[in-house]
Write an enzyme that holds these catalytic residues in place. Structure first.
Site, mmCIF file in Angstrom:
data_model
loop_
_atom_site.group_PDB
_atom_site.id
_atom_site.type_symbol
_atom_site.label_atom_id
_atom_site.label_comp_id
_atom_site.label_asym_id
_atom_site.label_seq_id
_atom_site.Cartn_x
_atom_site.Cartn_y
_atom_site.Cartn_z
ATOM 1 N N HIS A 277 0.767 -1.166 -0.033
ATOM 2 C CA HIS A 277 -0.119 -0.058 0.066
ATOM 3 C C HIS A 277 0.834 1.209 0.039
ATOM 4 O O HIS A 277 0.621 2.150 -0.708
ATOM 5 C CB HIS A 277 -0.878 0.106 1.310
ATOM 6 C CG HIS A 277 -1.634 1.361 1.379
ATOM 7 N ND1 HIS A 277 -3.019 1.424 0.838
ATOM 8 C CD2 HIS A 277 -1.594 2.577 1.919
ATOM 9 C CE1 HIS A 277 -3.444 2.532 1.241
ATOM 10 N NE2 HIS A 277 -2.468 3.211 1.875
ATOM 11 N N GLU A 278 1.852 1.169 0.766
ATOM 12 C CA GLU A 278 2.655 2.667 1.137
ATOM 13 C C GLU A 278 3.524 2.477 -0.455
ATOM 14 O O GLU A 278 3.842 3.830 -0.836
ATOM 15 C CB GLU A 278 3.536 2.279 2.227
ATOM 16 C CG GLU A 278 2.842 2.331 3.595
ATOM 17 C CD GLU A 278 1.961 3.566 3.647
ATOM 18 O OE1 GLU A 278 2.381 4.507 3.063
ATOM 19 O OE2 GLU A 278 1.038 3.345 4.282
ATOM 20 N N HIS A 281 1.730 4.498 -3.031
ATOM 21 C CA HIS A 281 1.935 5.978 -3.047
ATOM 22 C C HIS A 281 2.943 6.694 -3.807
ATOM 23 O O HIS A 281 2.948 7.600 -4.293
ATOM 24 C CB HIS A 281 1.926 6.480 -1.555
ATOM 25 C CG HIS A 281 0.801 6.357 -0.738
ATOM 26 N ND1 HIS A 281 -0.606 6.691 -1.362
ATOM 27 C CD2 HIS A 281 0.490 5.546 0.264
ATOM 28 C CE1 HIS A 281 -1.481 6.486 -0.482
ATOM 29 N NE2 HIS A 281 -0.838 5.937 0.691
ATOM 30 N N GLU A 357 -5.875 6.896 -1.476
ATOM 31 C CA GLU A 357 -6.001 5.831 -0.769
ATOM 32 C C GLU A 357 -6.305 4.549 -1.164
ATOM 33 O O GLU A 357 -6.082 3.509 -1.028
ATOM 34 C CB GLU A 357 -6.529 6.271 0.849
ATOM 35 C CG GLU A 357 -5.719 7.067 1.456
ATOM 36 C CD GLU A 357 -4.166 6.775 1.899
ATOM 37 O OE1 GLU A 357 -4.202 5.315 2.137
ATOM 38 O OE2 GLU A 357 -3.608 7.698 2.012
ATOM 39 N N ASP A 361 -4.962 1.012 -2.104
ATOM 40 C CA ASP A 361 -5.524 -0.344 -1.567
ATOM 41 C C ASP A 361 -5.522 -1.216 -2.809
ATOM 42 O O ASP A 361 -5.289 -2.522 -2.793
ATOM 43 C CB ASP A 361 -6.864 -0.178 -0.994
ATOM 44 C CG ASP A 361 -6.722 0.384 0.345
ATOM 45 O OD1 ASP A 361 -5.673 0.527 1.082
ATOM 46 O OD2 ASP A 361 -7.716 1.141 0.932
#
Length: 421
Positions: A277-278, A281, A357, A361
């Site tokens: 998930h990070e 970004h 976000e 996901d």
């Protein structure tokens, strides 16, 4: 003047009562009936006591936020109309004739006064998190963080406000565009240095100690074309029991960071989902999009504040004691207007953040293909942090930069690669 003050206080009290009714009697924080019994239903992963504590903690925390934000606005307003800001300016000018030093003295008086007046809200929030065992930080450690926070903010805001006053004095009509132009390199600089200069003032960072896990994470990073040599963990267990992970910095200073509490309470596959998930970004360039959005919003903000300051000085300058050109006493007005603008625009910026976000996901579940671990990660996140799974609408709009946990769990559990992004 007394009437204005009385009306202001009365409106604040009425607002506080309405917020109390909304959060403690008027809002239903339970999940929709159709989600009962699903993996997003907190009764399936929290015991009865945790459910009660989560409801209590969330309600009080949200109430404090909506009570504290307008309280700060009122303090800034009263500083103007009661002449407190003007008095600080008089004291500063009585000490020295050097304008730079005068403003330093004024801004210190102003900043320490604001800190002390808002301190009760921060202290209550700290005590609340301690009472519900979210925070395990000692009072001395917490006060150390508060002190560091005060001086970091003071130095940055002192420089920013001093330059802003100079621009307002030099160019009555164009100061707002010149000020915005200066925020562009400043924003990039602060984002670049934050991981190596600012964050270490509060936390202790080190490379991930679990080398086997780090190797698996770096393999994922390589597949995603992310030039990472380390994953960092931060020592948060001495301060909190909550979980978190984030990506910060730009360029060579970019870092993917895990709290050590996350490593302690999540299984390896759940950590891998969080890391994916990070990484999303970074891959989706959310940091750069965030910087661009922030600069675009700030341009609008500077223009709106410029227009409002001109109007207020022209129509109400004498009453609010902000009519003097280049007067230090205009600082509370500027901060009040910027804060109001930030609050008003927050539903839009929060919406954009929630969209990013959801993208992260989606990327993470496509990379890991482990729906079970993804769901488990968010269940544990809600359980340990006593987070509301489906918060009231006001909270979603004005506070949440992430989708509600109920939405994230249902999305991740059912995701099969065919859902429209």
């Amino acid at each position: 003047m007394r009437r204005i003050v009385n009306i202001t206080i009365l409106l604040y009290v009425l607002f506080g009562v309405s917020m109390y009714i909304y959060f403690f009697t008027g809002s239903d924080i339970g999940i929709p009936v159709e989600y009962k019994g699903t993996s997003a239903d907190p009764t399936t992963f929290m015991n009865a006591r945790e459910l009660v504590l989560s409801e209590e903690y969330s309600s009080v925390k949200n109430f404090l936020f909506f009570l504290g934000t307008p309280f700060e606005w009122i303090v800034l307003f009263l500083f103007m109309v009661l002449g407190v800001s003007s008095k600080f300016e008089q004291w500063a000018k009585a000490i020295t004739s050097k304008r730079f030093v005068q403003f330093f003295i004024y801004f210190f008086y102003f900043s320490i006064s604001m800190f002390l007046l808002i301190f009760p809200f921060r202290f209550v929030s700290y005590q609340l998190s301690k009472a519900y065992h979210i925070s395990v930080q000692s009072f001395s450690s917490w006060m150390k963080d508060m002190t560091i926070d005060f001086w970091v903010n003071f130095i940055m805001m002192f420089v920013a406000m001093h330059v802003l006053l100079l621009l307002m004095k030099k160019s009555k009509r164009r100061w707002w565009i010149y000020a915005w132009c200066m925020t562009v390199p400043l924003t990039l600089f602060l984002t670049f240095v934050q991981p190596v200069l600012l964050d270490p003032l509060y936390h202790e960072f080190r490379p991930l100690q679990n080398k086997q896990l780090e190797e698996r994470i770096l393999e994922m990073a390589e597949k995603a074309d992310i030039p990472a040599n380390h994953v960092y963990e931060v020592n948060m267990s001495e301060k909190t029991t909550a979980l978190n992970a984030y990506v910060t910095g730009i360029g060579s200073n970019s870092r993917i960071v895990l709290w050590d509490t996350t490593l302690e309470k999540l299984g390896e596959n759940e950590v891998l989902f969080i890391m994916a998930h990070e990484m999303a970004h970074y891959v989706k360039k959310h940091i750069y999009w965030g910087i661009g959005l922030g600069l675009g919003v700030s341009l609008v903000g500077f223009f709106v504040v410029y227009k409002l300051v001109s109007f207020i000085q022209r129509r109400f300058g004498k009453m609010m004691r902000v009519e003097g050109k280049g007067s230090f006493a205009v600082i509370p007005l500027l901060l009040l207007l910027f804060s109001l603008f930030s609050f008003v625009i927050s539903p839009f910026t929060n919406y954009v953040s929630r969209y990013e976000e959801r993208q992260a996901d989606t990327y993470a579940i496509e990379m890991t293909k482990d729906n079970e671990s993804a769901v488990k990660a968010f269940q544990t996140l809600a359980k340990t942090g006593l987070n509301e799974v489906d918060p009231p609408m006001l909270v979603k709009i004005f506070r949440h930069t992430h989708p509600a946990i109920v939405e994230r769990i249902l999305f991740l559990e059912s995701y099969d690669g065919k859902i429209d992004r």
